[in-house]
Design an enzyme around this catalytic site. Sequence first.
Site, PDB file in Angstrom:
ATOM      1  N   LYS A 208       0.841  -1.190   0.000  1.00 26.23           N
ATOM      2  CA  LYS A 208       0.000   0.000   0.000  1.00 26.23           C
ATOM      3  C   LYS A 208       0.880   1.245   0.000  1.00 26.23           C
ATOM      4  O   LYS A 208       1.879   1.302   0.720  1.00 26.23           O
ATOM      5  CB  LYS A 208      -0.901  -0.025   1.243  1.00 26.23           C
ATOM      6  CG  LYS A 208      -1.982   1.050   1.288  1.00 26.23           C
ATOM      7  CD  LYS A 208      -2.863   0.826   2.513  1.00 26.23           C
ATOM      8  CE  LYS A 208      -4.042   1.785   2.568  1.00 26.23           C
ATOM      9  NZ  LYS A 208      -4.936   1.499   3.724  1.00 26.23           N
TER      10      LYS A 208
ATOM     11  N   SER B  22      -9.748   1.483   2.899  1.00 30.22           N
ATOM     12  CA  SER B  22      -8.981   2.230   1.924  1.00 30.22           C
ATOM     13  C   SER B  22      -7.977   1.391   1.148  1.00 30.22           C
ATOM     14  O   SER B  22      -7.419   1.848   0.151  1.00 30.22           O
ATOM     15  CB  SER B  22      -8.223   3.369   2.632  1.00 30.22           C
ATOM     16  OG  SER B  22      -7.252   2.865   3.535  1.00 30.22           O
TER      17      SER B  22
ATOM     18  N   SER C 184      -9.969  -0.410   7.080  1.00 30.19           N
ATOM     19  CA  SER C 184      -9.396  -0.354   5.734  1.00 30.19           C
ATOM     20  C   SER C 184      -8.709  -1.619   5.256  1.00 30.19           C
ATOM     21  O   SER C 184      -8.372  -1.734   4.085  1.00 30.19           O
ATOM     22  CB  SER C 184      -8.419   0.818   5.634  1.00 30.19           C
ATOM     23  OG  SER C 184      -9.111   2.045   5.707  1.00 30.19           O
TER      24      SER C 184
END
Length: 424
Positions: free
Chosen positions: A61, A137, A161
């Site tokens: 990420k 997310s 997330s």
Amino acid sequence: MGATIDKVTAAIDVVDQLGDLAGKIFTEFDRDRILRDAELCEKQISDNPNLPLAGKLVSIKDLYDEAGIVTTAASELLKGRTPAPQDCDVVRRVKAAGAIPFGRTTLSEFAYSGVGLNPHYGTPGNVFDADGIPGGSTSGGGLTVAHGIVDFALGTDTGGSIRIPSAINGLYGFKPSRLSVSGDGIHPLAKSFDTPGPLASDLDTVITVFEVMSGQTVIDAPASAATLRIGVPSSGFVDGLDGRVKADFEMVCAKLRAAGHELVTLDLGFIAENAILNKMLVSAEAHAIYGKDIDKLETCGDPRVLTRIKFAETLSKDDLIAAYAKRTDVIAQFGSAMAEVDVMIAPTLPMMAPKIAEVEADFDNLNAMMLRNTGYLNLVDACAISIPVNVVGQTVPASLMIAAPHGHDKSVLGAARQIDPLFG
């Protein structure tokens, strides 16, 4: 070429076949860098073939620092930053364990949304529905696993997330206890909530990655493991479930009882009553990071994210002092409520994944719904895993969340090992 290089080359081919979708999944995808890392890893594995993550591909990420690469948080604001001088702690650990970094993945800007919208890169659909939200997310990370590109993804979880994209895409996603994994070198949103963790398509990989990330060892559950005493919320987590989720959760509870586990009703309504604390504290901590850039974000930021950051401007210092104090009380109350059970369970999401267009038209309400159940557990500083549950006659699996108070990671993962085979 060895097996590791062959695996990486095949995964690169899969990314190439995604076409435009790849640009919605990755913020950076450097084939040459990936192949160089694969060559180094192949030598590493030849010297030590028993590394716990030997030859596994990991997407990262775009919040985790990697040496020589700009960490952008999928925002235009941060693209001009200085490249990271070194790998963050977690990346260093997984590489030392034999994993190969395989691209940096998209996210909701600054990791501040549970649905996965991103106007800068575009919003990908989920693995079951090209028009449905991917979950946020950690949207890109979830999709790299769901599309079979990588073995696991590194995500973060501030309000859900990791677990939300896992639930939507049929994956396993673990939010460890917040202080069990180092956050050094991971770009923050709200440090009182942010938690690094893994997403994968199988439970064993999630557990192994957590062991590498945390330095802990999770003991295998014995074949004749004792039955669990499982808390089931009577309100909050189970309020207003859509028809499919309600039926799936009832099925899960029935199977757990049939398997001999004891289900105990828990009154956790106090968590829902204090849910506003998440909004207040995350906004305040995000504003402390980005407040100086509000004018720039007015022109280059996601307006939905900016609105959430600016909510902090409506709060006084006294409001925040009271909010932090109240959160401390709620965490303690959760610990007391969980004292007589091993773990608790709840649906990961109160509704099935909506369409991207629906969320764009009604962001505030649908984003709040996606974050609701996962966010309740972030409020009480819990650790939690989302696991997929196969449902007869359904293509899209259900998702089940297993949770316990901070520090009880091994209890959650041990319970997941006992529960998961019931729904395979």
